[in-house]
Design a protein around this motif. Sequence first.
Motif, PDB file in Angstrom:
ATOM      1  N   ASN A  19     -23.251  17.008   6.436  1.00  0.00           N
ATOM      2  CA  ASN A  19     -22.128  16.242   5.911  1.00  0.00           C
ATOM      3  C   ASN A  19     -22.384  14.740   5.897  1.00  0.00           C
ATOM      4  O   ASN A  19     -21.458  13.939   5.964  1.00  0.00           O
ATOM      5  N   SER A  20     -23.678  14.371   5.798  1.00  0.00           N
ATOM      6  CA  SER A  20     -24.004  12.948   5.759  1.00  0.00           C
ATOM      7  C   SER A  20     -24.877  12.678   4.545  1.00  0.00           C
ATOM      8  O   SER A  20     -25.690  13.525   4.158  1.00  0.00           O
ATOM      9  N   PHE A  21     -24.711  11.512   3.945  1.00  0.00           N
ATOM     10  CA  PHE A  21     -25.539  11.173   2.787  1.00  0.00           C
ATOM     11  C   PHE A  21     -27.013  11.026   3.174  1.00  0.00           C
ATOM     12  O   PHE A  21     -27.893  11.147   2.333  1.00  0.00           O
ATOM     13  N   ALA A  60     -29.819  14.283  -9.136  1.00  0.00           N
ATOM     14  CA  ALA A  60     -28.571  14.021  -8.410  1.00  0.00           C
ATOM     15  C   ALA A  60     -27.369  14.507  -9.220  1.00  0.00           C
ATOM     16  O   ALA A  60     -26.383  14.989  -8.672  1.00  0.00           O
ATOM     17  N   TRP A  61     -27.447  14.383 -10.533  1.00  0.00           N
ATOM     18  CA  TRP A  61     -26.323  14.758 -11.392  1.00  0.00           C
ATOM     19  C   TRP A  61     -26.244  16.280 -11.546  1.00  0.00           C
ATOM     20  O   TRP A  61     -25.174  16.839 -11.791  1.00  0.00           O
ATOM     21  N   ASN A  62     -27.393  16.955 -11.448  1.00  0.00           N
ATOM     22  CA  ASN A  62     -27.463  18.395 -11.694  1.00  0.00           C
ATOM     23  C   ASN A  62     -27.229  19.248 -10.466  1.00  0.00           C
ATOM     24  O   ASN A  62     -26.703  20.335 -10.558  1.00  0.00           O
ATOM     25  N   ASP A  63     -27.713  18.784  -9.333  1.00  0.00           N
ATOM     26  CA  ASP A  63     -27.799  19.639  -8.159  1.00  0.00           C
ATOM     27  C   ASP A  63     -26.410  19.973  -7.633  1.00  0.00           C
ATOM     28  O   ASP A  63     -25.666  19.090  -7.221  1.00  0.00           O
ATOM     29  N   TRP A  64     -26.070  21.240  -7.668  1.00  0.00           N
ATOM     30  CA  TRP A  64     -24.742  21.647  -7.191  1.00  0.00           C
ATOM     31  C   TRP A  64     -24.842  22.521  -5.953  1.00  0.00           C
ATOM     32  O   TRP A  64     -23.976  22.500  -5.090  1.00  0.00           O
ATOM     33  N   PHE A  65     -25.952  23.276  -5.816  1.00  0.00           N
ATOM     34  CA  PHE A  65     -25.997  24.285  -4.767  1.00  0.00           C
ATOM     35  C   PHE A  65     -26.289  23.687  -3.393  1.00  0.00           C
ATOM     36  O   PHE A  65     -25.543  23.915  -2.434  1.00  0.00           O
ATOM     37  N   TRP A  66     -27.340  22.884  -3.329  1.00  0.00           N
ATOM     38  CA  TRP A  66     -27.744  22.292  -2.035  1.00  0.00           C
ATOM     39  C   TRP A  66     -26.616  21.441  -1.437  1.00  0.00           C
ATOM     40  O   TRP A  66     -26.292  21.612  -0.257  1.00  0.00           O
ATOM     41  N   PRO A  67     -25.982  20.544  -2.225  1.00  0.00           N
ATOM     42  CA  PRO A  67     -24.869  19.793  -1.646  1.00  0.00           C
ATOM     43  C   PRO A  67     -23.718  20.683  -1.176  1.00  0.00           C
ATOM     44  O   PRO A  67     -23.044  20.356  -0.205  1.00  0.00           O
ATOM     45  N   SER A  68     -23.536  21.840  -1.836  1.00  0.00           N
ATOM     46  CA  SER A  68     -22.438  22.710  -1.401  1.00  0.00           C
ATOM     47  C   SER A  68     -22.724  23.305  -0.026  1.00  0.00           C
ATOM     48  O   SER A  68     -21.804  23.711   0.688  1.00  0.00           O
ATOM     49  N   LEU A  69     -24.000  23.348   0.376  1.00  0.00           N
ATOM     50  CA  LEU A  69     -24.333  23.835   1.714  1.00  0.00           C
ATOM     51  C   LEU A  69     -24.288  22.707   2.739  1.00  0.00           C
ATOM     52  O   LEU A  69     -23.820  22.885   3.860  1.00  0.00           O
ATOM     53  N   VAL A  70     -24.813  21.539   2.343  1.00  0.00           N
ATOM     54  CA  VAL A  70     -25.022  20.460   3.307  1.00  0.00           C
ATOM     55  C   VAL A  70     -23.735  19.646   3.512  1.00  0.00           C
ATOM     56  O   VAL A  70     -23.458  19.197   4.617  1.00  0.00           O
ATOM     57  N   MET A  71     -22.978  19.461   2.446  1.00  0.00           N
ATOM     58  CA  MET A  71     -21.764  18.655   2.537  1.00  0.00           C
ATOM     59  C   MET A  71     -20.543  19.560   2.736  1.00  0.00           C
ATOM     60  O   MET A  71     -20.526  20.694   2.272  1.00  0.00           O
ATOM     61  N   HIS A  72     -19.547  19.024   3.418  1.00  0.00           N
ATOM     62  CA  HIS A  72     -18.327  19.794   3.620  1.00  0.00           C
ATOM     63  C   HIS A  72     -17.143  19.036   3.032  1.00  0.00           C
ATOM     64  O   HIS A  72     -16.821  17.949   3.486  1.00  0.00           O
ATOM     65  N   GLY A  73     -16.536  19.583   2.011  1.00  0.00           N
ATOM     66  CA  GLY A  73     -15.290  19.029   1.499  1.00  0.00           C
ATOM     67  C   GLY A  73     -15.467  17.995   0.413  1.00  0.00           C
ATOM     68  O   GLY A  73     -16.540  17.428   0.226  1.00  0.00           O
ATOM     69  N   ASP A  74     -14.371  17.777  -0.328  1.00  0.00           N
ATOM     70  CA  ASP A  74     -14.394  16.932  -1.521  1.00  0.00           C
ATOM     71  C   ASP A  74     -14.843  15.504  -1.244  1.00  0.00           C
ATOM     72  O   ASP A  74     -15.391  14.842  -2.110  1.00  0.00           O
ATOM     73  N   ASN A  75     -14.595  15.011  -0.034  1.00  0.00           N
ATOM     74  CA  ASN A  75     -14.937  13.633   0.273  1.00  0.00           C
ATOM     75  C   ASN A  75     -16.415  13.356   0.139  1.00  0.00           C
ATOM     76  O   ASN A  75     -16.828  12.208   0.020  1.00  0.00           O
ATOM     77  N   ARG A  76     -17.219  14.407   0.241  1.00  0.00           N
ATOM     78  CA  ARG A  76     -18.662  14.240   0.240  1.00  0.00           C
ATOM     79  C   ARG A  76     -19.338  14.888  -0.964  1.00  0.00           C
ATOM     80  O   ARG A  76     -20.483  14.601  -1.250  1.00  0.00           O
ATOM     81  N   TYR A  77     -18.651  15.812  -1.654  1.00  0.00           N
ATOM     82  CA  TYR A  77     -19.299  16.532  -2.758  1.00  0.00           C
ATOM     83  C   TYR A  77     -19.665  15.595  -3.887  1.00  0.00           C
ATOM     84  O   TYR A  77     -18.845  14.790  -4.317  1.00  0.00           O
TER      85      TYR A  77
END
Lengths: 306, 290
Positions: free
Chosen positions: B151-153, B219-236
């Motif tokens: 959940n961190s950039f 960065a614009w395309n990747d949807w799957f990896w951020p959905s695992l690493v980030m939690h919630g709209d604030n970070r997606y």
Amino acid sequence: MEHTAVSTAGPPAATGRSKPSKWKKYRSGYLFLLPATVLFILFLWVPIVKGIVFSFENVDFVKGNTFVGLDNFRTVFQDPEIGVSVKNTLYYMGLCLVIGFWVPILFAVIISEIRRFQGFVRIAAYLPNVIPLVVLYGLWRWIYDPVGPINAALQWLGLGQVLFMTDTHWSMASLVIMETWQQFGSAMLIYLAAVLSVPKDWYEAAEIDGAGIWARIRHITLPSIRNLIGLLFILQLIATSQGYQSQLAMLDGGPMNATMTYGLKIVKYAFTQQNYGVASAMGVLMFIVLGFLAVIQFRMNNREDR
Amino acid sequence: MKAIERGILSSYDYKRSSTRVLIVILSIVVLAMVLSMLYPIAVTFLNSFKSTVDVNTFPPKLLPRDWIGTNYKEGWNFLNLPLFLRNSIYIFAGNLFVSVAALGGAAFALSKLNLPYRKLIFFFFLMTLFIPPSTYIVPNFVNLKDLGLMNSFFAFWLPAGASAFNMLLLKSFFDDINNELFEASRIDGASDWYGFTRIALPLALPIISTLAIFIFSAAWNDWFWPSLVMHGDNRYPMATGIYKQVIQARGIKLNIKFAILSMVSIPPMIIFLVFQRFILRGLHLGGVKG
């Protein structure tokens, strides 16, 4: 050996220095390498080694990991769904070759001969590459819909309805067609550059010797891009053998596991069942198979550079 | 008379009627290809202007009966696009900075500083190219968790500096720059740091632009990896946000969905049309170097 070569190539000031001052001389150079080295170790080498370790462990975030020997690998070989996923992956790779691989080569040869609007055709062919993946998924769900445009066209032609997504015979092929639509332009442009760099007097000479159009393509154009075709062939196999994203996003491996690929099974084991040990073991097995392909790619790459 | 250079076909071929028939057939094939490339994209934009009834009619019509622009307003309000946009830009900017600083520095040192053992070190970086990413996706995730980066950039920024492909891209560019430039500055007493920041980086601007476009599209395309690493709209980032709230969602109206999809397609399409030159060059590098 490396040392002597370096000191002769270096600036004149370097000659005759003793060893400690040499390290001092290169210290700032090694400092440049430090950040990348740390990041490569931390985010590539550590996970790679951890993956091998995890494959022999039961990974538990709360109680800590325990060594389980070959249990994870046993689970992999005993799970019938993993057998199905291997078959699906091979089927997917095969479909990608049959449906997608030859299309960019064909169009590269045709488009190289276009005199007018070539720039426009190139842009049109590449444009789907630019569309974000999530848009691709949303768009093609509608295109494949039972009441979408393709089924409208089929009805207009008097053909029956096709359930592109929910029919197990069609689902994987539908995904491959969608991906071919998106990706074919980039491969086409790579081939096109190679086709255009074939010396024109070769064609001239062949034509004087009486070679027809097809003979010129077969004996001059295709042999000239043969190495590139081989390289992209291996690259495509490496990429498609790992494919899981569109299977996950469009159908979640369904209908009835028809699009459950090996890569998707790894994801399911890890992030749905939280069984990171078995998922790591699957990764290790995949690495062994793909490592073989990577070696072939490396050798072809070298040939291409020459 | 020879205005254009010949290709596979010669001017003699063009005069034969059998070749002319072939050319007509192939032109139709190319036209069909172009239309099938453009139709789905056009349909995304056209559907976004249709009314709810219009977009659901069967068989679907290409053009909207009435052009309804308010779909875009409704789509804009349907989810927090500015927030997702901000997150995507954070990821892009951080990734670019780390790539240029860490990979650029390393590529410069390996290419221009005559370091002892540089081939061995280069091999250490390069070897990671031959390890397929999906074989270590799981331990990579656990590793980020162990490092406390969930959940961190930083979970995106730091690994951006571990890309052998991007390093190769930069290094092969530096290899083509003349060594004398750096040797002259060194004789004048300039440090390696000066050589990197004042000579190498400004010269590398074209390849950094190519790199920036690669990193942007990832960065614009990747949807799957951020959905695992980030939690919630604030970070997606944008892609993950759209995936969760538009692609997965059942309740959203089709025309509003297309309005949102159109909005996220526009930035990359503009970037492509403006920076074509850099993108197509990068494509060739990417395709052949693998």
